[in-house]
Enzyme design. Sequence first.
Site, short mmCIF file in Angstrom:
data_model
loop_
_atom_site.label_atom_id
_atom_site.label_comp_id
_atom_site.label_asym_id
_atom_site.label_seq_id
_atom_site.Cartn_x
_atom_site.Cartn_y
_atom_site.Cartn_z
N ARG A 164 28.00 -102.14 75.85
CA ARG A 164 28.28 -100.70 75.72
C ARG A 164 29.69 -100.35 76.23
O ARG A 164 29.90 -99.28 76.79
CB ARG A 164 27.25 -99.84 76.46
N SER A 238 19.55 -93.68 74.81
CA SER A 238 19.49 -94.11 76.22
C SER A 238 20.52 -93.32 77.03
O SER A 238 21.70 -93.33 76.68
CB SER A 238 19.84 -95.59 76.34
N GLU A 334 25.24 -94.01 80.27
CA GLU A 334 25.82 -94.61 79.07
C GLU A 334 26.49 -93.50 78.27
O GLU A 334 27.47 -93.72 77.56
CB GLU A 334 24.69 -95.25 78.26
N1 EPU Z 1 10.39 -100.10 79.59
C1 EPU Z 1 9.46 -99.57 80.44
N2 EPU Z 1 9.35 -98.21 80.51
C2 EPU Z 1 10.11 -97.38 79.76
C3 EPU Z 1 11.08 -97.94 78.90
C4 EPU Z 1 11.20 -99.31 78.83
O1 EPU Z 1 8.72 -100.27 81.12
O2 EPU Z 1 9.95 -96.18 79.88
C5 EPU Z 1 10.50 -101.57 79.47
C6 EPU Z 1 9.95 -102.05 78.13
O3 EPU Z 1 8.57 -102.27 78.17
C7 EPU Z 1 10.70 -103.32 77.90
C8 EPU Z 1 12.05 -103.05 78.57
O4 EPU Z 1 11.85 -101.96 79.47
O5 EPU Z 1 10.09 -104.39 78.56
C9 EPU Z 1 13.15 -102.73 77.59
O6 EPU Z 1 12.78 -101.59 76.81
P1 EPU Z 1 13.29 -101.37 75.31
O7 EPU Z 1 12.99 -102.55 74.48
O8 EPU Z 1 12.75 -100.06 74.86
O9 EPU Z 1 14.86 -101.33 75.42
P2 EPU Z 1 15.85 -100.67 76.47
O10 EPU Z 1 16.48 -101.76 77.26
O11 EPU Z 1 15.18 -99.58 77.24
C10 EPU Z 1 17.92 -100.89 74.92
C11 EPU Z 1 19.03 -100.02 74.43
C12 EPU Z 1 18.58 -99.13 73.29
C13 EPU Z 1 18.05 -100.02 72.18
C14 EPU Z 1 16.90 -100.87 72.73
C15 EPU Z 1 16.36 -101.85 71.71
C16 EPU Z 1 20.47 -99.68 76.35
C17 EPU Z 1 20.98 -98.72 77.36
N3 EPU Z 1 19.54 -99.22 75.52
O12 EPU Z 1 16.95 -100.03 75.49
O13 EPU Z 1 19.71 -98.45 72.79
O14 EPU Z 1 17.58 -99.24 71.08
O15 EPU Z 1 17.39 -101.64 73.85
O16 EPU Z 1 17.28 -102.87 71.52
O17 EPU Z 1 20.92 -100.83 76.29
C18 EPU Z 1 20.97 -96.47 73.07
O18 EPU Z 1 21.88 -97.17 73.47
O19 EPU Z 1 21.09 -95.21 72.96
C19 EPU Z 1 19.70 -97.07 72.72
C20 EPU Z 1 18.63 -96.36 72.36
#
Ligand code: EPU
Length: 338
Positions: A164, A238, A334
Amino acid sequence: MFIQQNISLRECNTFGIEANAREFVEVTTLDELNVIVSNFNLSERKVMVLGGGSNILLTQDFDGMIIKNSIKGIYVVKEDADHVWVKAMAGEVWHEFVMYCIKNNLAGVENLSLIPGYVGAAPMQNIGAYGVEIKDVFDSLEAIEMETGEITGFTKADCKFGYRESIFKNEAKGKYIIISVTFRLNKNAELNVSYGAIKQTLEKNGVVKPTIKAISDTVIAIRKSKLPDPHVLGNAGSFFKNPEIPNEQFGKLKEKFPAIVGYPASDGFTKVAAGWMIEQCGWKGKRVGNTGSHIEQSLVLVNYGGATGSEIWKLALDIQFSVKEMFGIIIQPEVNIV
Ligand code: EPU
Protein backbone atom coordinates in the site's frame (compact mmCIF):
# COMPACT_ATOMS: atom_id res chain seq x y z
CA MET A 1 -14.18 22.99 -18.39
CA PHE A 2 -14.72 25.71 -15.81
CA ILE A 3 -13.61 26.35 -12.26
CA GLN A 4 -16.40 26.18 -9.71
CA GLN A 5 -16.27 27.85 -6.30
CA ASN A 6 -17.44 26.43 -2.96
CA ILE A 7 -18.55 23.06 -4.24
CA SER A 8 -19.82 20.22 -2.08
CA LEU A 9 -17.58 17.14 -2.23
CA ARG A 10 -20.21 14.75 -0.90
CA GLU A 11 -20.64 12.96 -4.23
CA CYS A 12 -16.87 12.87 -4.76
CA ASN A 13 -15.88 10.75 -1.75
CA THR A 14 -17.08 7.20 -1.08
CA PHE A 15 -17.41 7.91 2.67
CA GLY A 16 -20.21 10.30 1.58
CA ILE A 17 -18.93 13.06 3.84
CA GLU A 18 -20.21 16.58 3.47
CA ALA A 19 -17.31 19.02 3.00
CA ASN A 20 -16.74 21.89 0.58
CA ALA A 21 -13.89 22.70 -1.76
CA ARG A 22 -12.97 26.35 -2.35
CA GLU A 23 -12.27 25.62 -6.05
CA PHE A 24 -13.16 22.57 -8.10
CA VAL A 25 -12.34 21.70 -11.69
CA GLU A 26 -12.97 18.50 -13.62
CA VAL A 27 -10.67 17.74 -16.55
CA THR A 28 -11.67 15.28 -19.28
CA THR A 29 -8.78 15.72 -21.74
CA LEU A 30 -5.02 16.11 -21.52
CA ASP A 31 -5.35 19.54 -23.16
CA GLU A 32 -7.66 20.70 -20.38
CA LEU A 33 -5.22 19.44 -17.77
CA ASN A 34 -2.38 21.26 -19.53
CA VAL A 35 -4.38 24.50 -19.42
CA ILE A 36 -4.80 24.13 -15.66
CA VAL A 37 -1.16 23.22 -15.07
CA SER A 38 0.21 26.08 -17.19
CA ASN A 39 -2.13 28.78 -15.86
CA PHE A 40 -2.48 28.11 -12.17
CA ASN A 41 1.02 27.69 -10.77
CA LEU A 42 -0.08 24.51 -8.99
CA SER A 43 3.14 23.92 -7.08
CA GLU A 44 2.51 27.18 -5.18
CA ARG A 45 -1.11 26.37 -4.32
CA LYS A 46 -2.97 23.94 -2.14
CA VAL A 47 -4.07 21.30 -4.64
CA MET A 48 -5.64 17.87 -4.36
CA VAL A 49 -6.06 15.53 -7.31
CA LEU A 50 -9.13 13.39 -6.97
CA GLY A 51 -10.11 10.24 -8.82
CA GLY A 52 -12.92 8.12 -7.42
CA GLY A 53 -12.47 9.54 -3.90
CA SER A 54 -12.43 6.00 -2.51
CA ASN A 55 -9.42 6.36 -0.26
CA ILE A 56 -9.86 9.70 1.49
CA LEU A 57 -11.37 10.91 4.73
CA LEU A 58 -12.34 14.59 4.59
CA THR A 59 -12.11 15.95 8.11
CA GLN A 60 -12.68 19.59 7.10
CA ASP A 61 -13.50 21.84 4.15
CA PHE A 62 -10.73 21.91 1.54
CA ASP A 63 -9.30 25.41 1.28
CA GLY A 64 -7.69 24.92 -2.12
CA MET A 65 -8.25 23.56 -5.62
CA ILE A 66 -9.57 20.08 -6.31
CA ILE A 67 -8.68 18.70 -9.73
CA LYS A 68 -10.92 15.79 -10.61
CA ASN A 69 -9.12 13.71 -13.19
CA SER A 70 -11.73 12.23 -15.56
CA ILE A 71 -9.47 11.66 -18.58
CA LYS A 72 -10.65 8.39 -20.13
CA GLY A 73 -9.38 5.90 -22.72
CA ILE A 74 -7.95 2.37 -22.94
CA TYR A 75 -5.43 1.53 -25.68
CA VAL A 76 -3.35 -1.50 -26.65
CA VAL A 77 0.24 -0.26 -26.89
CA LYS A 78 2.06 -3.38 -28.10
CA GLU A 79 2.06 -7.15 -27.82
CA ASP A 80 4.35 -10.16 -28.09
CA ALA A 81 3.68 -13.89 -28.04
CA ASP A 82 2.79 -13.94 -24.35
CA HIS A 83 1.83 -10.42 -23.32
CA VAL A 84 -0.25 -7.41 -24.22
CA TRP A 85 0.67 -3.94 -22.94
CA VAL A 86 -2.46 -1.90 -22.27
CA LYS A 87 -2.44 1.80 -21.44
CA ALA A 88 -5.38 3.08 -19.40
CA MET A 89 -5.95 6.76 -18.79
CA ALA A 90 -6.11 7.87 -15.16
CA GLY A 91 -9.81 8.76 -15.19
CA GLU A 92 -10.98 5.26 -16.13
CA VAL A 93 -12.94 3.52 -13.38
CA TRP A 94 -10.67 0.74 -12.11
CA HIS A 95 -13.31 -1.99 -12.21
CA GLU A 96 -14.28 -1.07 -15.78
CA PHE A 97 -10.64 -1.46 -16.79
CA VAL A 98 -10.62 -4.91 -15.12
CA MET A 99 -13.79 -5.82 -17.05
CA TYR A 100 -12.11 -4.70 -20.32
CA CYS A 101 -9.20 -7.08 -19.56
CA ILE A 102 -11.51 -9.98 -18.80
CA LYS A 103 -13.58 -9.39 -21.93
CA ASN A 104 -10.38 -9.45 -23.99
CA ASN A 105 -9.06 -12.51 -22.15
CA LEU A 106 -6.06 -10.67 -20.69
CA ALA A 107 -4.98 -12.10 -17.35
CA GLY A 108 -3.40 -10.37 -14.37
CA VAL A 109 -5.95 -8.07 -12.79
CA GLU A 110 -8.90 -10.46 -12.26
CA ASN A 111 -8.11 -10.78 -8.51
CA LEU A 112 -8.43 -6.99 -8.30
CA SER A 113 -12.06 -6.96 -9.51
CA LEU A 114 -14.49 -4.54 -7.87
CA ILE A 115 -11.86 -2.46 -6.08
CA PRO A 116 -13.36 1.03 -5.99
CA GLY A 117 -11.51 4.02 -7.42
CA TYR A 118 -9.89 5.16 -10.64
CA VAL A 119 -6.91 3.80 -12.59
CA GLY A 120 -4.79 6.87 -11.77
CA ALA A 121 -5.03 6.27 -8.04
CA ALA A 122 -4.25 2.55 -8.25
CA PRO A 123 -0.42 2.86 -8.36
CA MET A 124 -0.37 5.56 -5.70
CA GLN A 125 -1.06 3.02 -3.00
CA ASN A 126 -0.21 -0.14 -4.95
CA ILE A 127 -3.76 -1.49 -4.59
CA GLY A 128 -4.00 -5.16 -3.76
CA ALA A 129 -6.37 -7.96 -2.93
CA TYR A 130 -6.51 -11.76 -2.87
CA GLY A 131 -2.80 -12.36 -3.33
CA VAL A 132 -2.20 -9.85 -6.16
CA GLU A 133 -0.92 -6.26 -6.14
CA ILE A 134 -0.92 -3.80 -9.00
CA LYS A 135 2.89 -3.88 -9.03
CA ASP A 136 2.66 -7.49 -10.34
CA VAL A 137 1.24 -6.26 -13.68
CA PHE A 138 2.54 -2.70 -13.70
CA ASP A 139 4.76 -1.65 -16.60
CA SER A 140 5.04 2.15 -16.37
CA LEU A 141 3.09 5.36 -15.92
CA GLU A 142 3.07 8.91 -17.19
CA ALA A 143 2.57 11.90 -14.94
CA ILE A 144 2.67 15.67 -15.28
CA GLU A 145 5.03 17.42 -12.94
CA MET A 146 2.99 20.26 -11.42
CA GLU A 147 5.92 22.66 -11.12
CA THR A 148 7.21 22.41 -14.69
CA GLY A 149 4.23 21.03 -16.63
CA GLU A 150 6.53 18.37 -18.10
CA ILE A 151 5.33 14.84 -18.75
CA THR A 152 7.57 12.33 -16.97
CA GLY A 153 7.67 8.55 -17.32
CA PHE A 154 7.98 6.29 -14.26
CA THR A 155 9.16 2.68 -14.47
CA LYS A 156 8.21 0.08 -11.89
CA ALA A 157 11.50 0.67 -10.05
CA ASP A 158 10.92 4.45 -10.06
CA CYS A 159 7.57 3.96 -8.31
CA LYS A 160 9.17 2.25 -5.26
CA PHE A 161 6.15 0.07 -4.63
CA GLY A 162 5.60 -1.47 -1.21
CA TYR A 163 2.57 -2.76 0.68
CA ARG A 164 0.00 0.00 0.00
CA GLU A 165 2.94 2.31 -0.67
CA SER A 166 4.63 4.09 -3.57
CA ILE A 167 6.82 7.12 -4.21
CA PHE A 168 3.60 9.12 -4.74
CA LYS A 169 2.66 8.72 -1.06
CA ASN A 170 6.19 9.66 0.02
CA GLU A 171 8.92 11.79 -1.59
CA ALA A 172 6.86 12.59 -4.73
CA LYS A 173 3.68 13.37 -2.77
CA GLY A 174 1.76 16.32 -4.19
CA LYS A 175 4.28 16.83 -7.02
CA TYR A 176 2.71 14.94 -9.94
CA ILE A 177 -0.62 14.29 -11.58
CA ILE A 178 -0.76 10.76 -12.95
CA ILE A 179 -2.24 10.78 -16.45
CA SER A 180 -1.96 7.16 -17.62
CA VAL A 181 -0.83 3.74 -16.45
CA THR A 182 0.47 0.97 -18.71
CA PHE A 183 -0.01 -2.64 -17.63
CA ARG A 184 1.65 -5.79 -18.95
CA LEU A 185 -1.07 -8.42 -19.10
CA ASN A 186 -0.78 -12.11 -19.88
CA LYS A 187 -2.32 -13.76 -22.93
CA ASN A 188 -1.88 -17.18 -21.34
CA ALA A 189 -3.52 -16.97 -17.97
CA GLU A 190 -1.19 -17.48 -15.01
CA LEU A 191 -3.90 -17.64 -12.40
CA ASN A 192 -3.38 -16.86 -8.73
CA VAL A 193 -5.83 -18.88 -6.65
CA SER A 194 -3.58 -19.18 -3.60
CA TYR A 195 -5.78 -16.99 -1.41
CA GLY A 196 -7.83 -19.24 0.90
CA ALA A 197 -11.23 -17.65 0.30
CA ILE A 198 -10.85 -17.90 -3.50
CA LYS A 199 -9.77 -21.54 -3.41
CA GLN A 200 -12.63 -22.49 -1.09
CA THR A 201 -15.30 -20.65 -3.11
CA LEU A 202 -14.10 -22.19 -6.39
CA GLU A 203 -14.14 -25.67 -4.82
CA LYS A 204 -17.60 -25.08 -3.35
CA ASN A 205 -18.87 -24.10 -6.81
CA GLY A 206 -17.25 -27.20 -8.37
CA VAL A 207 -14.91 -25.16 -10.60
CA VAL A 208 -11.92 -27.36 -11.43
CA LYS A 209 -10.22 -25.39 -14.22
CA PRO A 210 -10.96 -21.75 -13.44
CA THR A 211 -10.96 -19.13 -16.18
CA ILE A 212 -10.08 -15.51 -15.47
CA LYS A 213 -13.82 -14.76 -15.66
CA ALA A 214 -14.53 -17.43 -13.00
CA ILE A 215 -11.89 -15.89 -10.71
CA SER A 216 -13.26 -12.41 -11.25
CA ASP A 217 -16.80 -13.64 -10.48
CA THR A 218 -15.50 -15.35 -7.33
CA VAL A 219 -13.67 -12.23 -6.14
CA ILE A 220 -16.78 -10.14 -6.80
CA ALA A 221 -18.91 -12.58 -4.77
CA ILE A 222 -16.44 -12.59 -1.85
CA ARG A 223 -16.14 -8.81 -1.83
CA LYS A 224 -19.90 -8.35 -1.99
CA SER A 225 -20.37 -10.71 0.97
CA LYS A 226 -17.78 -8.99 3.17
CA LEU A 227 -17.32 -5.41 2.10
CA PRO A 228 -20.09 -2.81 2.23
CA ASP A 229 -21.12 -1.19 -1.07
CA PRO A 230 -20.19 2.51 -0.78
CA HIS A 231 -23.38 3.42 -2.68
CA VAL A 232 -25.37 1.92 0.20
CA LEU A 233 -23.10 2.51 3.20
CA GLY A 234 -20.33 5.11 2.99
CA ASN A 235 -16.84 3.68 3.48
CA ALA A 236 -13.30 3.70 2.06
CA GLY A 237 -12.46 -0.01 2.21
CA SER A 238 -9.85 -1.02 4.78
CA PHE A 239 -9.29 1.99 7.00
CA PHE A 240 -6.01 0.71 8.46
CA LYS A 241 -3.06 -1.15 7.00
CA ASN A 242 -2.13 -4.57 8.34
CA PRO A 243 0.97 -3.84 10.45
CA GLU A 244 4.24 -5.65 9.84
CA ILE A 245 6.08 -6.58 13.01
CA PRO A 246 9.33 -8.51 13.71
CA ASN A 247 8.80 -12.30 13.79
CA GLU A 248 10.07 -12.37 17.36
CA GLN A 249 7.41 -9.91 18.54
CA PHE A 250 4.77 -11.94 16.67
CA GLY A 251 5.98 -15.13 18.38
CA LYS A 252 5.49 -13.55 21.80
CA LEU A 253 2.01 -12.34 20.86
CA LYS A 254 1.16 -15.83 19.58
CA GLU A 255 1.96 -17.27 23.04
CA LYS A 256 -0.46 -14.83 24.63
CA PHE A 257 -3.08 -14.90 21.82
CA PRO A 258 -2.81 -18.32 20.11
CA ALA A 259 -5.51 -17.47 17.54
CA ILE A 260 -3.76 -14.30 16.29
CA VAL A 261 -3.67 -14.17 12.47
CA GLY A 262 -0.36 -13.40 10.73
CA TYR A 263 1.31 -14.03 7.36
CA PRO A 264 5.00 -14.05 6.45
CA ALA A 265 5.99 -10.61 5.12
CA SER A 266 9.35 -9.20 4.07
CA ASP A 267 12.52 -10.66 5.60
CA GLY A 268 12.06 -11.33 9.32
CA PHE A 269 8.64 -9.70 9.53
CA THR A 270 5.08 -10.93 9.94
CA LYS A 271 2.03 -9.10 8.63
CA VAL A 272 -0.66 -9.16 11.31
CA ALA A 273 -4.38 -9.07 10.41
CA ALA A 274 -5.50 -5.73 11.85
CA GLY A 275 -9.15 -6.77 11.38
CA TRP A 276 -8.62 -9.68 13.76
CA MET A 277 -7.07 -7.44 16.44
CA ILE A 278 -9.81 -4.82 16.09
CA GLU A 279 -12.42 -7.56 16.48
CA GLN A 280 -10.69 -8.85 19.66
CA CYS A 281 -10.89 -5.33 21.08
CA GLY A 282 -14.69 -5.53 20.75
CA TRP A 283 -15.11 -3.01 17.91
CA LYS A 284 -16.54 -5.28 15.22
CA GLY A 285 -20.08 -4.23 14.33
CA LYS A 286 -20.05 -1.55 17.04
CA ARG A 287 -21.85 1.67 16.16
CA VAL A 288 -20.79 5.01 17.68
CA GLY A 289 -23.13 7.85 16.70
CA ASN A 290 -23.24 7.96 12.91
CA THR A 291 -20.17 5.83 12.42
CA GLY A 292 -18.83 2.41 13.36
CA SER A 293 -16.74 -0.61 12.48
CA HIS A 294 -18.43 -2.84 9.89
CA ILE A 295 -20.20 -5.97 11.10
CA GLU A 296 -18.60 -8.27 8.47
CA GLN A 297 -15.11 -6.74 8.35
CA SER A 298 -13.94 -4.69 11.30
CA LEU A 299 -11.11 -3.07 9.31
CA VAL A 300 -13.73 -1.10 7.38
CA LEU A 301 -15.17 1.99 9.07
CA VAL A 302 -18.57 3.13 7.82
CA ASN A 303 -20.75 6.22 7.67
CA TYR A 304 -24.30 5.28 8.66
CA GLY A 305 -25.45 8.66 7.32
CA GLY A 306 -24.55 12.19 8.29
CA ALA A 307 -21.21 11.31 9.92
CA THR A 308 -18.57 14.02 9.82
CA GLY A 309 -14.99 13.25 8.91
CA SER A 310 -13.81 14.22 12.39
CA GLU A 311 -16.35 11.84 13.94
CA ILE A 312 -14.90 8.98 11.88
CA TRP A 313 -11.35 10.09 12.65
CA LYS A 314 -12.17 10.13 16.39
CA LEU A 315 -13.46 6.53 16.12
CA ALA A 316 -10.29 5.56 14.23
CA LEU A 317 -8.10 7.03 16.98
CA ASP A 318 -10.12 5.21 19.67
CA ILE A 319 -9.69 1.93 17.78
CA GLN A 320 -5.97 2.61 17.30
CA PHE A 321 -5.67 3.23 21.06
CA SER A 322 -7.47 -0.04 21.98
CA VAL A 323 -5.25 -2.09 19.67
CA LYS A 324 -2.15 -0.45 21.14
CA GLU A 325 -3.38 -1.22 24.68
CA MET A 326 -4.15 -4.88 24.00
CA PHE A 327 -1.41 -5.85 21.52
CA GLY A 328 1.26 -3.13 21.83
CA ILE A 329 0.99 -2.35 18.09
CA ILE A 330 0.12 1.05 16.60
CA ILE A 331 -2.00 0.45 13.50
CA GLN A 332 -1.69 3.13 10.83
CA PRO A 333 -4.42 4.46 8.54
CA GLU A 334 -4.38 3.28 4.95
CA VAL A 335 -6.84 5.99 3.99
CA ASN A 336 -5.53 9.52 3.29
CA ILE A 337 -6.69 11.90 6.00
CA VAL A 338 -7.38 15.35 4.55
N1 EPU B 1 -10.42 -10.98 10.32
C1 EPU B 1 -11.06 -11.09 11.52
N2 EPU B 1 -12.00 -10.16 11.85
C2 EPU B 1 -12.34 -9.16 11.00
C3 EPU B 1 -11.68 -9.04 9.77
C4 EPU B 1 -10.71 -9.97 9.44
O1 EPU B 1 -10.80 -11.99 12.31
O2 EPU B 1 -13.21 -8.37 11.37
C5 EPU B 1 -9.41 -11.99 9.94
C6 EPU B 1 -9.95 -12.91 8.84
O3 EPU B 1 -10.67 -13.99 9.36
C7 EPU B 1 -8.71 -13.36 8.15
C8 EPU B 1 -7.77 -12.16 8.30
O4 EPU B 1 -8.29 -11.37 9.37
O5 EPU B 1 -8.14 -14.45 8.81
C9 EPU B 1 -7.65 -11.34 7.04
O6 EPU B 1 -8.94 -10.87 6.65
P1 EPU B 1 -9.33 -10.59 5.12
O7 EPU B 1 -9.04 -11.77 4.28
O8 EPU B 1 -10.71 -10.06 5.12
O9 EPU B 1 -8.30 -9.49 4.64
P2 EPU B 1 -7.71 -8.19 5.33
O10 EPU B 1 -6.29 -8.44 5.65
O11 EPU B 1 -8.58 -7.73 6.46
C10 EPU B 1 -6.82 -7.19 3.11
C11 EPU B 1 -6.88 -5.89 2.38
C12 EPU B 1 -8.19 -5.72 1.65
C13 EPU B 1 -8.36 -6.88 0.69
C14 EPU B 1 -8.32 -8.19 1.49
C15 EPU B 1 -8.39 -9.41 0.60
C16 EPU B 1 -5.45 -4.40 3.65
C17 EPU B 1 -5.38 -3.21 4.54
N3 EPU B 1 -6.67 -4.81 3.32
O12 EPU B 1 -7.81 -7.14 4.13
O13 EPU B 1 -8.11 -4.53 0.88
O14 EPU B 1 -9.59 -6.79 -0.02
O15 EPU B 1 -7.06 -8.26 2.21
O16 EPU B 1 -7.20 -9.57 -0.07
O17 EPU B 1 -4.42 -4.94 3.25
C18 EPU B 1 -8.52 -2.21 0.98
O18 EPU B 1 -7.31 -2.05 0.89
O19 EPU B 1 -9.32 -1.23 1.03
C19 EPU B 1 -9.06 -3.55 1.04
C20 EPU B 1 -10.35 -3.81 1.22
